[in-house]
Design an enzyme around this catalytic site. Sequence first.
Site, short mmCIF file in Angstrom:
data_model
loop_
_atom_site.label_atom_id
_atom_site.label_comp_id
_atom_site.label_asym_id
_atom_site.label_seq_id
_atom_site.Cartn_x
_atom_site.Cartn_y
_atom_site.Cartn_z
CG HIS A 1 -14.90 -3.25 6.44
ND1 HIS A 1 -15.32 -2.27 7.44
CD2 HIS A 1 -14.26 -2.71 5.59
CE1 HIS A 1 -14.70 -1.11 6.91
NE2 HIS A 1 -14.11 -1.38 5.86
CB SER B 1 -0.84 0.20 1.35
OG SER B 1 -1.69 1.38 1.15
CE LYS C 1 -14.27 2.49 10.01
NZ LYS C 1 -13.47 3.14 8.99
CG ASN D 1 -3.93 5.21 2.67
OD1 ASN D 1 -3.67 5.25 3.80
ND2 ASN D 1 -5.30 5.09 2.23
CG ASP E 1 -9.50 -3.91 -2.97
OD1 ASP E 1 -8.88 -2.81 -3.07
OD2 ASP E 1 -10.57 -4.27 -3.79
CB SER E 2 -11.68 -2.37 1.96
OG SER E 2 -10.94 -1.20 1.92
CE1 TYR F 1 -19.56 5.96 -1.16
CE2 TYR F 1 -17.37 4.63 -0.81
CZ TYR F 1 -18.18 5.28 -1.61
OH TYR F 1 -18.11 5.18 -2.99
P1 IMP Z 1 -9.01 0.61 -0.58
O1 IMP Z 1 -9.15 -0.57 -0.03
O2 IMP Z 1 -8.03 1.79 -0.22
O3 IMP Z 1 -9.14 0.50 -2.30
O4 IMP Z 1 -10.52 1.55 -0.44
C1 IMP Z 1 -11.77 1.62 -1.21
C2 IMP Z 1 -12.62 2.57 -0.94
O5 IMP Z 1 -13.68 2.02 0.02
C3 IMP Z 1 -12.08 3.77 0.01
O6 IMP Z 1 -11.47 4.77 -0.68
C4 IMP Z 1 -13.40 4.08 0.59
O7 IMP Z 1 -14.05 5.04 -0.28
C5 IMP Z 1 -14.12 2.72 0.89
N1 IMP Z 1 -13.83 2.32 2.13
C6 IMP Z 1 -13.17 1.20 2.71
N2 IMP Z 1 -13.37 0.92 3.89
C7 IMP Z 1 -13.87 2.01 4.28
C8 IMP Z 1 -14.16 2.40 5.66
O8 IMP Z 1 -13.86 1.71 6.91
N3 IMP Z 1 -15.09 3.41 5.75
C9 IMP Z 1 -15.56 4.17 4.86
N4 IMP Z 1 -15.16 4.00 3.49
C10 IMP Z 1 -14.41 2.80 3.32
#
Ligand code: IMP
Length: 196
Positions: free
Chosen positions: A175, A10, A170, A12, A69-70, A149
Site C-alpha cells: 500500500h 512523522s 513488499k 517515527n 496515515d495507514s 499486522y
Molecule cells: P500509522 O500510519 O503509523 O498510524 O500506522 C498505523 C498502524 O497500521 C501501524 O501501527 C500498524 O499497526 C498498521 N500498519 C500500517 N502499515 C502497515 C504495514 O505495512 N504492515 C503492517 N501493519 C501496518
Amino acid sequence: MNNIPLVIASSNEGKIKEFQKLLQDFPFNLKTQPLGLEIDETGKTFRENARIKAITVSKEIGDLSLADDSGLCVESLGGAPGVYSSRYANSDKERIEKLLAELQPFTNRKAKFECALCVASGENVLIEVTGFCEGLITFSPKGKNGFGYDPVFEVSGFGETFAQMNYKKKKQIGHRGNAFKLLKPELKKLLTSLAD
Ligand code: IMP
C-alpha cells in the site's frame, strides 16, 4: 540542487528513513517535524488523518509538509481496525491475537491495507493520494519480516504474507509503495508549478 524545504510529518524513525529513500531523486531539503509536537489523529479516515498531520506540521514550521496515515481494514469487521490500527491493542502480538479472535466466527477473511499521503502548505492541501493492497487474513501468523499486522496479511495473488516477503518485494506491491507511485508524478507537477 536540494533547495525546497519539505518537512516529513512523522516522529517515527523507520518512516522518516523510508520517506528519505523514496524522495532521494527529488530536489527537496528534507526536514523532520519538531520534537515533542503532539498531533491528535482525530480523523475518521486515513485521508483525514494525513491531512491533519500535514497541515499541523506545515503551519508550525512554515514549509511544505508531507504526512501519511495507514492501517488495515477487514471486511467482516466493518472496516476495523481501520484508523485505530495502531491503537487496537497494546503490542503487535496482542493486536494480531485480538484480530484473529474477532475474525474467528467469519469465513470471509478479505482485508486491505490502505496508505493515504498528503502534501500541505499551511492550510492548503496541495496533493492527496491513497494506495491500497488487497489480501486475506490468515488463521495464524506466518513469517518474521516487517512489522504490525504483516504476519497475518496474505497478499492477493502471492500466497505469502507480508512478513514472508523481503522488504523490496513488499515495497513494490504494498500500500505504501502504491501510494508513492501515485505521489511521484504529482510531486513533479508541484515542483514545476513552484518553479514558474
Ligand atoms: P500509522 O500510519 O503509523 O498510524 O500506522 C498505523 C498502524 O497500521 C501501524 O501501527 C500498524 O499497526 C498498521 N500498519 C500500517 N502499515 C502497515 C504495514 O505495512 N504492515 C503492517 N501493519 C501496518
